[in-house]
Enzyme design. Sequence first.
Site, PDB file in Angstrom:
ATOM      1  N   HIS A 179     -19.543  25.511 -60.093  1.00 41.99           N
ATOM      2  CA  HIS A 179     -20.829  25.704 -59.406  1.00 41.99           C
ATOM      3  C   HIS A 179     -21.545  24.378 -59.153  1.00 41.99           C
ATOM      4  O   HIS A 179     -22.360  24.291 -58.243  1.00 41.99           O
ATOM      5  CB  HIS A 179     -21.678  26.698 -60.188  1.00 41.99           C
ATOM      6  CG  HIS A 179     -21.140  28.098 -60.072  1.00 41.99           C
ATOM      7  ND1 HIS A 179     -21.864  29.137 -59.538  1.00 41.99           N
ATOM      8  CD2 HIS A 179     -19.932  28.612 -60.402  1.00 41.99           C
ATOM      9  CE1 HIS A 179     -21.109  30.234 -59.541  1.00 41.99           C
ATOM     10  NE2 HIS A 179     -19.941  29.946 -60.068  1.00 41.99           N
ATOM     11  N   THR A 199      -8.923  34.013 -65.824  1.00 43.35           N
ATOM     12  CA  THR A 199      -8.218  34.578 -66.975  1.00 43.35           C
ATOM     13  C   THR A 199      -9.051  34.485 -68.257  1.00 43.35           C
ATOM     14  O   THR A 199      -8.749  35.143 -69.250  1.00 43.35           O
ATOM     15  CB  THR A 199      -6.840  33.902 -67.191  1.00 43.35           C
ATOM     16  OG1 THR A 199      -6.143  34.611 -68.213  1.00 43.35           O
ATOM     17  CG2 THR A 199      -6.973  32.441 -67.595  1.00 43.35           C
ATOM     18  N   ASP A 238      -3.793  33.018 -70.223  1.00 49.09           N
ATOM     19  CA  ASP A 238      -2.481  33.542 -69.835  1.00 49.09           C
ATOM     20  C   ASP A 238      -2.566  34.019 -68.390  1.00 49.09           C
ATOM     21  O   ASP A 238      -3.603  33.885 -67.752  1.00 49.09           O
ATOM     22  CB  ASP A 238      -2.071  34.681 -70.774  1.00 49.09           C
ATOM     23  CG  ASP A 238      -3.088  35.825 -70.753  1.00 49.09           C
ATOM     24  OD1 ASP A 238      -3.926  35.895 -69.821  1.00 49.09           O
ATOM     25  OD2 ASP A 238      -3.050  36.659 -71.672  1.00 49.09           O
TER      26      ASP A 238
END
Length: 371
Positions: A71, A197, A221
């Site tokens: 951001h 993730t 992962d």
Amino acid sequence: MVFKLSVALLALAATSVSAAAVKRVSCPGGKHTTTNEACCVFFDLAEELQNNKFDNECSEDAHEALRLTFHDAIGFSKSGGPSKGTGADGSIMIFNDTELQDPANNGVDGAIDNLKPLLQQFKVTAGDLIQFAGAVAVSNCPGAPRLQFLAGRPNATHPAALGLVPKPEDNVNKIFARMADAGFSPTDLVNLLASHTVARSDTLILNREAVPFDSTPFTFDSQVFLEVLLKGNETLPPAAGEADAQVPNALAAQGEMRLQSDFAIAHDTQTACAWQEMINNQQLMMNNFKNAMAKLAVTGHDASKLIDCSDAVPIPKPPVGKATTFPAGTGPKLVQQSCPKPFPVLKTDPGAPTTIPECINGDTNIDDCPS
Ligand code: HEM
Ligand SMILES: *[C@@H]1O[C@H](CO)[C@@H](O)[C@H](O)[C@H]1NC(C)=O
Ligand SMILES: *[C@@H]1O[C@H](CO)[C@@H](O)[C@H](O)[C@H]1NC(C)=O
Ligand SMILES: *[C@@H]1O[C@H](CO)[C@@H](O)[C@H](O)[C@H]1NC(C)=O
């Protein structure tokens, strides 16, 4: 003659390489040696972040710090020029009163409140603090790559324009165009989205915080790349004004949500194969994310003018070493595939559908759990 010259050049190259290798500085306190004394402060900063901000874990605060890197950096526009923003410059932290008026920045206030006081404690710029904190944060998530960190971003002198940060309800072509204007290809974006993730939403679902984007929000992962492709019929009740941010998904009953943007990027012809390729390919995902983050972190800067302090970034926790699987209750029948290449063969977790953990195993810090 040509031969002699190249021998001389080789010898010269060899001397400068070994000179660089031996010329190390010892940091105050004597605990660390590094290549440039400008890096010393980042070893101390890493210790403070780990002990007092992230609890050495892939915690909520670590997730939020990783999000903040994007951001801040995306406040950059090739077409609009420097007046619209100067990239990874700390503007979101220095001019937070302005930049947080952009609804796309909903939820980043937590990371700013958490990290901004460190500017009083450590002699670093806001842009360096944000990118370094993100690299330290993600090192706590098992399976994350060790990110590059270059130091020396000047402080922003003005806020980035509002409207430069992509939103989950945006059309995929609008997102690609915005990323291109900041210097990123559609594939770069897929690579950056490995970050999802270790991600949960605090703002999009009615009366709920920490709603995860995959079943393993504390592990770096590739489950997210699989789970975004699973068809479902349930949508979690949206917070006011956020009805278009998600699409129905297969794991809503387990507490998971799917961003509309992740779904659209997973299926676009330009990105579907880059997306699918990362399912069950930990090493590829790590390499891709590392390279894409190296690019993100220097948005708006000439990297050759920055100092490599990557050795201050902690060595990440290793991958858990579990293959990607269909969560219990799902399976290959639910895959919505857009890439024409063969889909990876994956096992399905046995048993009844399980609730997605809300807190890190064994973590007693209440801040890491939803209230
Ligand atoms: C198309 C681009 C993207 C969109 C539309 C998007 C959208 C979102 C949204 C809506 C959230 C949830 C915020 C909340 O409700 O609390 C989120 C979380 C997150 N995003 Fe993205 N994102 C994008 C790209 C990225 C990139 C490039 C990064 C790389 C650093 C990133 C890192 C994260 C992280 C780490 C979180 C989790 C924050 C937490 O758990 O507190 N995102 N994203
Ligand atoms: C901006 O940061 C300051 C702390 O430096 C804080 O007091 C203020 O509330 C923040 N503004 C927003 C809109 O979050
Ligand atoms: C950058 O800005 C922060 C926040 O205003 C300030 O604390 C810090 O001293 C500044 N650093 C430099 C090098 O100007
Ligand atoms: C969604 O699908 C599941 C399993 O296929 C089914 O049991 C459930 O009734 C469906 N829910 C809705 C709202 O259609």
